[in-house]
Design a protein around this motif. Structure first.
Motif, PDB file in Angstrom:
ATOM      1  N   TYR A  76       0.847  -1.306  -0.027  1.00 55.80           N
ATOM      2  CA  TYR A  76      -0.150  -0.063   0.072  1.00 55.80           C
ATOM      3  C   TYR A  76       1.019   1.348   0.087  1.00 55.80           C
ATOM      4  CZ  TYR A  76      -3.943   3.165   1.177  1.00 55.80           C
ATOM      5  OH  TYR A  76      -4.918   4.123   1.238  1.00 55.80           O
ATOM      6  N   SER A  77       0.644   2.004  -0.950  1.00 57.13           N
ATOM      7  CA  SER A  77       1.419   3.463  -1.027  1.00 57.13           C
ATOM      8  C   SER A  77       1.036   4.583  -0.426  1.00 57.13           C
ATOM      9  CB  SER A  77       1.745   3.600  -2.648  1.00 57.13           C
ATOM     10  OG  SER A  77       2.425   4.753  -2.828  1.00 57.13           O
ATOM     11  N   TYR A  78       2.027   5.081   0.166  1.00 52.37           N
ATOM     12  CA  TYR A  78       1.714   6.538   0.773  1.00 52.37           C
ATOM     13  C   TYR A  78       2.937   7.527   0.139  1.00 52.37           C
ATOM     14  CZ  TYR A  78      -1.266   4.934   4.631  1.00 52.37           C
ATOM     15  OH  TYR A  78      -2.176   4.238   5.194  1.00 52.37           O
ATOM     16  N   ALA A  79       3.280   7.141  -1.144  1.00 47.07           N
ATOM     17  CA  ALA A  79       4.342   7.744  -1.713  1.00 47.07           C
ATOM     18  C   ALA A  79       3.951   9.370  -2.009  1.00 47.07           C
ATOM     19  CB  ALA A  79       4.781   7.236  -2.905  1.00 47.07           C
ATOM     20  N   SER A  80       5.011  10.249  -1.867  1.00 46.14           N
ATOM     21  CA  SER A  80       4.503  11.597  -2.034  1.00 46.14           C
ATOM     22  C   SER A  80       5.749  12.069  -3.144  1.00 46.14           C
ATOM     23  CB  SER A  80       4.842  12.553  -0.990  1.00 46.14           C
ATOM     24  OG  SER A  80       6.069  12.636  -0.580  1.00 46.14           O
ATOM     25  N   SER A  81       6.488  10.998  -3.631  1.00 49.78           N
ATOM     26  CA  SER A  81       7.392  11.357  -4.746  1.00 49.78           C
ATOM     27  C   SER A  81       7.951  10.012  -5.182  1.00 49.78           C
ATOM     28  CB  SER A  81       8.863  12.310  -4.040  1.00 49.78           C
ATOM     29  OG  SER A  81       9.238  11.162  -3.241  1.00 49.78           O
ATOM     30  N   VAL A  82       8.328  10.148  -6.542  1.00 42.79           N
ATOM     31  CA  VAL A  82       9.014   9.052  -7.253  1.00 42.79           C
ATOM     32  C   VAL A  82      10.199   8.313  -6.323  1.00 42.79           C
ATOM     33  CG1 VAL A  82      10.720   8.176  -8.807  1.00 42.79           C
ATOM     34  CG2 VAL A  82       8.576   9.769  -9.354  1.00 42.79           C
ATOM     35  N   LYS A  83      10.776   9.138  -5.619  1.00 43.02           N
ATOM     36  CA  LYS A  83      12.085   8.591  -4.409  1.00 43.02           C
ATOM     37  C   LYS A  83      11.484   7.817  -3.385  1.00 43.02           C
ATOM     38  CE  LYS A  83      15.461  10.033  -1.189  1.00 43.02           C
ATOM     39  NZ  LYS A  83      16.204  11.178  -0.444  1.00 43.02           N
ATOM     40  N   ASP A  84      10.143   8.207  -2.976  1.00 41.55           N
ATOM     41  CA  ASP A  84       9.343   7.421  -2.049  1.00 41.55           C
ATOM     42  C   ASP A  84       8.943   6.226  -2.452  1.00 41.55           C
ATOM     43  OD1 ASP A  84       9.566   9.336  -0.099  1.00 41.55           O
ATOM     44  OD2 ASP A  84       7.621  10.107  -0.353  1.00 41.55           O
ATOM     45  N   ALA A  85       8.637   6.009  -3.817  1.00 41.86           N
ATOM     46  CA  ALA A  85       8.046   4.965  -4.522  1.00 41.86           C
ATOM     47  C   ALA A  85       9.287   3.897  -4.805  1.00 41.86           C
ATOM     48  CB  ALA A  85       7.366   5.188  -5.851  1.00 41.86           C
ATOM     49  N   VAL A  86      10.385   4.341  -4.924  1.00 40.46           N
ATOM     50  CA  VAL A  86      11.390   3.528  -4.863  1.00 40.46           C
ATOM     51  C   VAL A  86      11.897   2.855  -3.565  1.00 40.46           C
ATOM     52  CG1 VAL A  86      14.009   3.321  -5.522  1.00 40.46           C
ATOM     53  CG2 VAL A  86      12.582   4.560  -7.003  1.00 40.46           C
ATOM     54  N   GLN A  87      11.784   3.594  -2.448  1.00 39.83           N
ATOM     55  CA  GLN A  87      12.015   3.077  -1.307  1.00 39.83           C
ATOM     56  C   GLN A  87      10.761   2.178  -0.997  1.00 39.83           C
ATOM     57  OE1 GLN A  87      12.758   7.202   0.697  1.00 39.83           O
ATOM     58  NE2 GLN A  87      14.081   6.005   1.696  1.00 39.83           N
ATOM     59  N   GLU A  88       9.643   2.515  -1.132  1.00 35.55           N
ATOM     60  CA  GLU A  88       8.387   1.412  -1.002  1.00 35.55           C
ATOM     61  C   GLU A  88       8.898   0.059  -1.928  1.00 35.55           C
ATOM     62  OE1 GLU A  88       4.838   4.448   0.008  1.00 35.55           O
ATOM     63  OE2 GLU A  88       4.882   3.604  -2.022  1.00 35.55           O
ATOM     64  N   ALA A  89       9.175   0.310  -2.903  1.00 37.86           N
ATOM     65  CA  ALA A  89       9.500  -1.053  -3.713  1.00 37.86           C
ATOM     66  C   ALA A  89      10.833  -1.893  -3.291  1.00 37.86           C
ATOM     67  CB  ALA A  89       9.900  -0.535  -5.318  1.00 37.86           C
ATOM     68  N   ASN A  90      11.750  -1.023  -2.582  1.00 39.17           N
ATOM     69  CA  ASN A  90      12.969  -1.728  -1.769  1.00 39.17           C
ATOM     70  C   ASN A  90      12.215  -2.290  -0.720  1.00 39.17           C
ATOM     71  OD1 ASN A  90      14.965  -1.295  -3.759  1.00 39.17           O
ATOM     72  ND2 ASN A  90      15.220   0.696  -2.804  1.00 39.17           N
ATOM     73  N   SER A  91      11.447  -1.808   0.002  1.00 39.70           N
ATOM     74  CA  SER A  91      10.584  -2.455   1.183  1.00 39.70           C
ATOM     75  C   SER A  91      10.139  -3.541   1.125  1.00 39.70           C
ATOM     76  CB  SER A  91       9.913  -1.137   1.774  1.00 39.70           C
ATOM     77  OG  SER A  91      10.281  -0.112   2.215  1.00 39.70           O
ATOM     78  N   ILE A  92       9.202  -3.396  -0.128  1.00 41.64           N
ATOM     79  CA  ILE A  92       8.404  -4.902  -0.373  1.00 41.64           C
ATOM     80  C   ILE A  92       9.400  -5.931  -0.909  1.00 41.64           C
ATOM     81  CG2 ILE A  92       7.946  -4.506  -2.770  1.00 41.64           C
ATOM     82  CD1 ILE A  92       5.192  -5.898  -2.223  1.00 41.64           C
ATOM     83  N   ILE A  93      10.656  -5.628  -1.477  1.00 44.24           N
ATOM     84  CA  ILE A  93      11.733  -6.767  -1.954  1.00 44.24           C
ATOM     85  C   ILE A  93      12.324  -7.284  -0.842  1.00 44.24           C
ATOM     86  CG2 ILE A  93      13.707  -6.751  -3.315  1.00 44.24           C
ATOM     87  CD1 ILE A  93      12.802  -4.852  -5.177  1.00 44.24           C
ATOM     88  N   GLN A  94      12.441  -6.495   0.038  1.00 50.68           N
ATOM     89  CA  GLN A  94      13.016  -7.275   1.464  1.00 50.68           C
ATOM     90  C   GLN A  94      11.929  -8.137   2.173  1.00 50.68           C
ATOM     91  OE1 GLN A  94      14.044  -4.023   4.284  1.00 50.68           O
ATOM     92  NE2 GLN A  94      16.012  -3.509   2.678  1.00 50.68           N
ATOM     93  N   ALA A  95      10.702  -7.722   2.091  1.00 53.23           N
ATOM     94  CA  ALA A  95       9.715  -8.528   2.651  1.00 53.23           C
ATOM     95  C   ALA A  95       9.304  -9.849   1.721  1.00 53.23           C
ATOM     96  CB  ALA A  95       8.555  -7.836   2.692  1.00 53.23           C
ATOM     97  N   LEU A  96       9.836  -9.883   0.353  1.00 48.39           N
ATOM     98  CA  LEU A  96       9.542 -10.978  -0.471  1.00 48.39           C
ATOM     99  C   LEU A  96      10.594 -11.947  -0.384  1.00 48.39           C
ATOM    100  CD1 LEU A  96       7.753  -9.114  -3.435  1.00 48.39           C
ATOM    101  CD2 LEU A  96       6.525 -10.153  -1.565  1.00 48.39           C
TER     102      LEU A  96
END
Length: 214
Positions: A76-96
């Motif tokens: 679930y995204s709370y991104a306010s920028s592309v940088k946030d989206a990249v960090q969210e992507a890295n977060s889920i990769i760690q979880a997966l």
């Protein structure tokens, strides 16, 4: 390269589909042996924002897998920028890490602040780019209205779509979608949860192309 996404157009509105659910910490302890008798797949929330893992993600993943339920995941995204989206992507990769999923990994974009900022397409591309670089088959979750209003055409055709449109016989969304979240209802072993229909057997795609941990 990633396989070309197949359109669900010919299947929409007919009886050929896989029954699914999506679940998170809000469903609490799920009786997965009972639920598994009534659903083919489950899209499980891995987490939200930057680095926040869903409290039940590990449990839901493990128990769904143990009971033969095909699995996907979403963030679930709370991104306010592309940088946030990249960090969210890295977060889920760690979880997966160390897990295998037969269904896609979805980016859940529904916060109004994202749409107001005009960044929905930009963060979708950024998130999915990171996921694909790490061999995950990525999709986007949002509603008929938000897809029609806020997302660029290239995003809607490039990534598999998980469409939210409740309490209608057939969604009014004109583009292709491969999973339809059609409402909330009672699921044995859970109680109230979101209900979904899947129109594509993703499992061979993952296994043949060595995606999502395979």
């Amino acid at each position: 390269s990633f396989p070309t996404r197949r359109s669900s157009d010919l299947l929409v509105g007919i009886s050929c589909y896989y029954q699914g659910i999506d679940v998170s910490t809000w469903q609490g302890n799920i009786d997965w042996p009972t639920t598994a008798q009534n659903t083919h797949f489950a899209v499980i929330r891995a987490g939200y924002g930057i680095g926040h893992i869903d409290n039940y993600f590990e449990t839901n993943y493990r128990n769904a897998k143990a009971n033969g339920v095909k699995g996907g995941a979403y963030w679930y995204s709370y991104a306010s920028s592309v940088k946030d989206a990249v960090q969210e992507a890295n977060s889920i990769i760690q979880a997966l890490a160390g897990k295998q999923f037969e269904w896609p990994i979805y980016y859940d974009i529904e916060e109004q602040s994202i749409f107001d900022a005009g960044i929905a397409s930009d963060i979708a591309r950024a998130f999915c780019n990171v996921l694909e670089q790490n061999k995950y088959y990525c999709g986007i979750y949002s509603s008929t209205y938000t897809f029609n209003t806020y997302f660029d055409d290239d995003v809607k055709t490039r990534y598999t779509i998980w469409l939210a449109h409740w309490d209608v016989d057939v969604p009014t969304y004109k583009g292709a979608y491969d999973v339809w979240q059609y409402g909330i209802g009672q699921m044995p072993g859970i109680g109230d949860c979101d209900l979904d229909r899947g129109y594509l057997d993703f499992e061979p795609v993952m296994k043949e192309n060595h995606l999502n941990g395979y």
